[in-house]
Design an enzyme around this catalytic site. Sequence first.
Site, PDB file in Angstrom:
ATOM      1  N   CYS A 100       0.782  -1.255   0.063  1.00 15.34           N
ATOM      2  CA  CYS A 100       0.065  -0.008   0.048  1.00 15.34           C
ATOM      3  C   CYS A 100       0.997   1.151   0.001  1.00 15.34           C
ATOM      4  CB  CYS A 100      -0.956  -0.009   1.150  1.00 15.34           C
ATOM      5  SG  CYS A 100      -2.014   1.448   1.323  1.00 15.34           S
ATOM      6  N   GLU A 143      -8.811  -1.221  -1.869  1.00 16.76           N
ATOM      7  CA  GLU A 143      -9.185   0.249  -2.138  1.00 16.76           C
ATOM      8  C   GLU A 143     -10.429   0.722  -1.414  1.00 16.76           C
ATOM      9  OE1 GLU A 143      -6.750   1.910  -3.257  1.00 16.76           O
ATOM     10  OE2 GLU A 143      -5.608   0.332  -3.747  1.00 16.76           O
ATOM     11  N   HIS A 146     -10.140   1.407   2.085  1.00 11.79           N
ATOM     12  CA  HIS A 146      -9.523   2.871   2.454  1.00 11.79           C
ATOM     13  C   HIS A 146     -10.913   3.832   2.813  1.00 11.79           C
ATOM     14  CE1 HIS A 146      -5.234   2.745   2.065  1.00 11.79           C
ATOM     15  NE2 HIS A 146      -5.458   1.964   0.824  1.00 11.79           N
TER      16      HIS A 146
HETATM   17 NI    NI Z   1      -3.575   1.127  -0.071  1.00 15.14          NI
END
Ligand code: NI
Length: 177
Positions: A100, A143, A146
């Site tokens: 990441c 994703e 997040h």
């Molecule tokens: Ni990430």
Amino acid sequence: MAIKTTLKMGEPLLFKSAEPVAAFNTPALHSLVTDLRDTMTALNGAGLAAPQIGVSLQVVIFSVGNNPRYPDVEAVPETVLINPTLTVIDDAQDSAWEGCLSVPGMRGLVPRYTHLRYQGWDQYGNAIDRTVSGFHARVVQHEVDHLWGILYPMRIKDMRDFGYTDVLFPNLSVTDE
Ligand code: NI
């Protein structure tokens, strides 16, 4: 359009839930998408979420072509996904190593659902509805996490499966994290 600074783990904003986008096809939204794309491309990321550049909105971008950070995975078309919902197709999971841009220099072994349906909108307000599997499904889950304030280390089952990329993969030529 600009390459933005990527927030790193420890920033409180990365642990917040992001707000839904209220209006599509606006200059502000197009500018955000351009910043995400420019930053992801410059850093050789497989994906990037708006909170990672300090914008707490439900916008992610992902794209996997010929990526030196992930040399052995299938291609994923560039996708801008806004206000997403994920639906798990079945209970099947598999584990794979993830990195990441907010956790530079490290990799962790993360279980993810293998089969996934994702829905949402692109920046113009066009509906997106795809059923995917494998690495594509993994990238989407990473994703979208997040947007809920979850970083992949929080998904690792055994913390011994978390470490520095150059120690875990000494033969992988990773120079950009
Ligand atoms: Ni990430």
